[in-house]
Write a protein that holds these residues in place. Structure first.
Motif: not given
Length: 151
Positions: A1-10, A18-23, A34-35, A47-54
């Motif tokens: 799960m990548s976390n490139n902060k320079s990407q735009n919102g879209t 895509a990360d969710f689909q993979e998860w 458990e969740i 789920i947000s923790k698992a995907l490393d997103c807000s």
């Protein structure tokens, strides 16, 4: 799960989706159990923790729809508990009370084209909102940096 902060919102939104689909493909039934929260739904924070997103990214309409579909699949498989009639009623009451905001909505008499236009408009506004939130966060960070420099 990548976390490139320079990407735009879209593109970040697409990446999270895509990360969710993979998860979904790799999460075990035990991990799903458990969740589960008190409403017999998957805990969005986990789920947000698992995907490393807000958390807000997980609450976008696109993600909510995908998560709800996943929950429905897992209910059919017996992994998640089935929703009772009371839960379904409670959910529909939440939706109607949130969407009306005290005013009656105009009856939808339009064509399929109008519906498609409204969906597209809604999607565009959500995308713009996500981008603006990212910019606001960036400005907040810059403000803190400037404040630190002045001290």
């Amino acid at each position: 799960m990548s976390n490139n902060k320079s990407q735009n919102g879209t593109s970040r939104s697409d990446e999270i989706f895509a990360d969710f689909q993979e998860w979904k493909k790799h999460v075990s039934d035990d991990e799903i159990r458990e969740i589960i929260n008190d409403d017999d739904c998957l805990n969005r924070t986990e789920i947000s923790k698992a995907l490393d997103c807000s958390r807000s990214a997980v609450y976008s309409n696109r993600m909510q729809n995908a998560i709800t579909e996943f929950e429905d699949e897992k209910r059919k498989e017996g992994i998640l508990p089935k929703k009772s009639e009371q839960d379904v009623s409670k959910d529909s009451n939440k939706k109607s009370s949130n969407s009306n905001k005290g005013e009656a909505l105009a009856e939808f008499n339009g064509s399929n084209n109008e519906l498609l236009y409204l969906r597209k408009r809604n999607s565009d506004l959500e995308e713009e909102n996500m981008i603006l939130k990212a910019e606001l966060k960036r400005f907040g960070e810059l403000g803190a940096l400037i404040s630190d420099e002045l001290d």
